[in-house]
Design an enzyme around this catalytic site. Structure first.
Site, short mmCIF file in Angstrom:
data_model
loop_
_atom_site.label_atom_id
_atom_site.label_comp_id
_atom_site.label_asym_id
_atom_site.label_seq_id
_atom_site.Cartn_x
_atom_site.Cartn_y
_atom_site.Cartn_z
N CYS A 23 0.82 -1.22 0.00
CA CYS A 23 0.00 0.00 0.00
C CYS A 23 0.85 1.27 0.00
O CYS A 23 0.52 2.26 -0.64
CB CYS A 23 -0.94 0.00 1.20
SG CYS A 23 -0.17 -0.54 2.74
N CYS A 24 1.94 1.28 0.74
CA CYS A 24 2.72 2.51 0.92
C CYS A 24 4.21 2.32 0.65
O CYS A 24 4.98 3.28 0.76
CB CYS A 24 2.52 3.06 2.33
SG CYS A 24 2.99 1.87 3.62
N LEU B 34 6.34 29.81 29.00
CA LEU B 34 6.91 28.61 29.62
C LEU B 34 8.29 28.28 29.06
O LEU B 34 9.10 27.65 29.73
CB LEU B 34 5.97 27.41 29.40
CG LEU B 34 4.57 27.53 30.00
CD1 LEU B 34 3.71 26.35 29.56
CD2 LEU B 34 4.64 27.57 31.53
N GLY C 32 10.99 26.44 21.83
CA GLY C 32 11.60 25.25 21.24
C GLY C 32 11.82 25.43 19.76
O GLY C 32 11.89 26.55 19.25
N GLY D 66 8.80 27.38 18.14
CA GLY D 66 8.43 28.71 18.59
C GLY D 66 8.21 28.77 20.09
O GLY D 66 8.62 27.88 20.83
N VAL D 67 7.52 29.82 20.53
CA VAL D 67 7.32 30.08 21.96
C VAL D 67 6.14 29.26 22.49
O VAL D 67 5.12 29.10 21.83
CB VAL D 67 7.07 31.58 22.20
CG1 VAL D 67 6.73 31.86 23.66
CG2 VAL D 67 8.30 32.38 21.79
N VAL D 68 6.30 28.75 23.73
CA VAL D 68 5.23 28.01 24.41
C VAL D 68 4.77 28.83 25.61
O VAL D 68 5.59 29.29 26.41
CB VAL D 68 5.72 26.62 24.89
CG1 VAL D 68 4.56 25.84 25.49
CG2 VAL D 68 6.36 25.85 23.75
N LYS E 116 1.40 26.40 21.95
CA LYS E 116 2.60 26.60 21.15
C LYS E 116 2.24 27.47 19.95
O LYS E 116 1.37 27.10 19.15
CB LYS E 116 3.16 25.27 20.64
CG LYS E 116 3.66 24.35 21.73
CD LYS E 116 4.24 23.07 21.13
CE LYS E 116 4.68 22.11 22.23
NZ LYS E 116 5.26 20.87 21.68
N ASP F 254 12.25 11.35 18.14
CA ASP F 254 13.12 12.29 18.88
C ASP F 254 12.91 12.12 20.38
O ASP F 254 12.74 13.10 21.11
CB ASP F 254 12.81 13.73 18.45
CG ASP F 254 13.89 14.72 18.90
OD1 ASP F 254 14.97 14.26 19.34
OD2 ASP F 254 13.65 15.93 18.84
#
EC number: 2.7.10.2
Length: 631
Positions: free
Chosen positions: A132-133, A376, A379, A382-384, A398, A489
């Site tokens: 299929c993939c 907070l 990353g 961007g900003v959290v 986020k 990750d």
């Protein structure tokens, strides 16, 4: 175990090829389906002729296989698949009616399994890849959305003309309970977020009307109100179902139980939790007078008699027909325990679990419903910020920096990721995509990133608490593995810690959407080489087994209380060292048993590494074993 046969038929199975060297063959087998097992025999349904079996509770997907008129090298031409554990069993039925019946009955039996896949592979695994993939990893995530409750992909054949004259008789019920109403009990309060939701009140009963979604069921309350409820907030109303009792804590290990009992600090505080031995239970009890004036914990296994009917006991002279009866007796009588069971300690009512989105099929969040609070951190994307949804629920928001993410691909995948719900995963609640920047709204974790949590409290962790952190992460990863979802990750920086000290896996799968070449290229300065196995930094081959390698490094981070792996070496030097067989050293806080687990994760060949299911079983045993911690 219920041995009443649901279906029995001679079918053809394809060998599962659990090893790369296993031959591909097709064999005729007698298949027998019961409430608990799918078993296949050579000839007769007798134990000595049994060739294999699958525990029904381990089945993750049952579906017809799309073959597109491809050649099927056996006499039965109607294939379907049964996905279980890390394997897929392909079965061939003699007719479309036979196949439909097997798929239907199997789906009925697995509908309450908690391991149902989010995506699956609709075509065969053949010649080293999925048709299929074209993915070449057998454990690669599925490529098509799987809905257990949708009808099969093949349309039912129209009835023959003579059968149109009268309706077919209703199917024979398997058991009386299948036709009875399903009543559930709410374990937590739930406030309806949308008009189609139904409010839940802890302890109240509800009638289930529909289960068209794994995470959201349609129900009716005692007043006749109807709406959708989160399925993980309710439990079946059965005498042997412990979830309805305040003192039962399903996902609680020894270390966490002791932390919770100590925080309550009440004489006779107790809970019943699952033992490390499957199917058994343990009573964890706290006393302020544990001998020599010190407080202490006692862990009592609930034992079973060998008589019929079976009875349960903590003290042999006081056996009862059910676990709730034991607890009720020992609330009033110590009878061999260090103290009587005085005070049930539980997280129920305090920390309700997360839900798959705020409401049924709600994944797009109106940004006007969000209140932004303090920052907070920041990353890759961007900003959290800490925020609130509808000024009520704390969330993490986020804001995606323009150019940081492949947004279109992520938005499509977010609908699938929202359905990944587990107590040890940071829940994705929804996204705001109608403006720039887009927002990703997730569960808020009070104590922040695991890496910082470890570094800020160095020297204050006991070995059992550190191992408990690894256990939390392993539980979350085992769930992702079960659902054929690869993290890509995994590291301490990508895990978060709750107010109660629970560690949850975050940012799973997000690495696929990073546009920064310095991060995505194995030669880039930001590429996480120190957490990667050889097949990733050499060939970018990600799989659940590459996640296992990363988990071993995460364990090392935990037991060094946040040190950088290979801290004195560059990425290039690490690649050379790992390729030559060099591995991270044994941390001082890690016992030989724990370090052995890490080394198993760092086997050079992916097939030599354990699965997360195997790892979790090992870590569960270590958590329960006092000798591991030198107590």
């Amino acid at each position: 175990m219920n041995f009443n046969t649901i279906l029995e038929e001679i079918l053809i199975k394809r060998s599962q090829q659990k090893k790369k060297t296993s031959p591909l063959n097709y064999k005729e087998r007698l298949f027998v389906l019961t409430k608990s097992m799918l078993t296949y025999y050579e000839g007769r349904a007798e134990k000595k002729y049994r060739k294999g079996f699958i525990d029904v509770s381990k089945i993750k997907c049952v579906e017809i296989v799309k073959n597109d008129d491809g050649v099927i090298p056996c006499q039965n031409k109607y294939p379907f698949q049964v996905v279980h554990d890390a394997n897929t069993l392909y079965i061939f039925a003699p007719s479309p009616q036979s196949r439909d019946l097997w798929v239907k009955k199997l789906k009925e039996e697995i509908k309450n399994n908690n391991n149902i896949m989010i995506k699956y592979h609709p075509k065969f695994w053949t010649d080293g890849s999925y048709q299929c993939c074209r993915q070449t990893e057998k454990l690669a995530p599925g490529c098509e959305k799987y809905n257990l409750f949708e009808s099969s992909i093949r349309k039912a054949l129209p009835p023959a003309p003579e059968t149109k004259k009268r309706r077919p008789p209703p199917p024979i019920p398997l058991e009386e309970e299948d036709n009875s109403e399903e009543i559930v009990v709410a374990m937590y309060d739930f406030q309806a977020a949308e008009g189609h939701d139904l409010r839940l009140e802890r302890g109240q009963e509800y009638l289930i009307l529909e289960k068209n979604d794994v995470h959201w069921w349609r129900a009716r309350d005692k007043y006749g109100n109807e709406g959708y409820i989160p399925s993980n907030y309710v439990t079946g109303k059965k005498s042997n179902n412990l979830d309805q009792y305040e003192w039962y804590c399903r996902n609680m290990n020894r270390s966490k139980a002791e932390q919770l009992l100590r925080s309550e600090d009440k004489e006779g505080g107790f809970m019943v939790r699952d033992s490390s031995q499957p199917g058994l239970y343990t009573v964890s009890l706290y006393t302020k007078f544990g001998g020599e004036g010190s407080s202490g914990f006692r862990h009592y296994h609930i034992k079973e008699t060998t008589t019929s009917p079976k009875k349960y006991y903590l003290a042999e002279k006081h056996a009862f027909g059910s676990i709730p009866e034991i607890i009720e007796y020992h609330k009033h009588n110590a009878a061999g325990l260090v103290t009587r069971l005085r005070y049930p300690v539980s997280v129920k009512g305090k920390n309700a679990p997360t839900t798959a989105g705020f409401s049924y099929e709600k994944w797009e969040i109106n940004p006007s419903e969000l209140t932004f609070m303090r920052e907070l951190g920041s990353g890759l994307f961007g900003v959290v910020r800490l925020g609130k949804w509808r000024a009520q629920y704390k969330v993490a928001i986020k804001a995606i920096r323009e150019g940081a993410m492949c947004e279109e691909d992520f938005i499509e995948e977010a609908k699938v990721m929202m359905k990944l719900t587990h107590p040890k995963l940071v829940q994705l609640y929804g996204v705001c995509t109608q403006q720039k920047p887009i927002y990703i709204v997730t569960e808020f974790m009070e104590r922040g990133c695991l890496l910082n949590f470890l570094r800020q409290r160095q020297g204050h962790f006991s070995r059992d608490v550190l191992l408990s952190m690894c256990q939390d992460v392993c539980e979350g990863m085992e769930y992702l593995e079960r659902n054929s979802f690869i993290h890509r990750d995994l590291a301490a920086r990508n895990c978060l810690v709750s107010e109660a000290g629970v560690v949850k896996v975050s940012d799973f799968g997000m690495a696929r959407y990073v546009l920064d070449d310095q991060y995505t290229s194995s030669s880039g300065a930001k590429f996480p080489v120190k957490w990667c196995p050889p097949e990733v930094f050499n060939y970018s081959r990600f799989s659940s087994k590459s996640d296992v390698w990363s988990f071993g490094v995460l364990m090392w981070e935990v037991f060094t209380e946040g040190r950088m792996p290979f801290e004195k070496y560059t990425n290039y030097e690490v690649v050379t060292m790992v390729t030559r067989g060099h591995r991270l050293y044994q941390p001082k806080l890690a016992s030989n048993y724990v370090y052995e687990v890490m080394l198993r994760c760092w086997q050079e060949k992916p097939e030599g590494r354990p699965s997360f299911e195997d790892l979790l079983r090992t870590i569960d045993e270590l958590v329960e074993c006092e000798e591991t911690f030198g107590r």
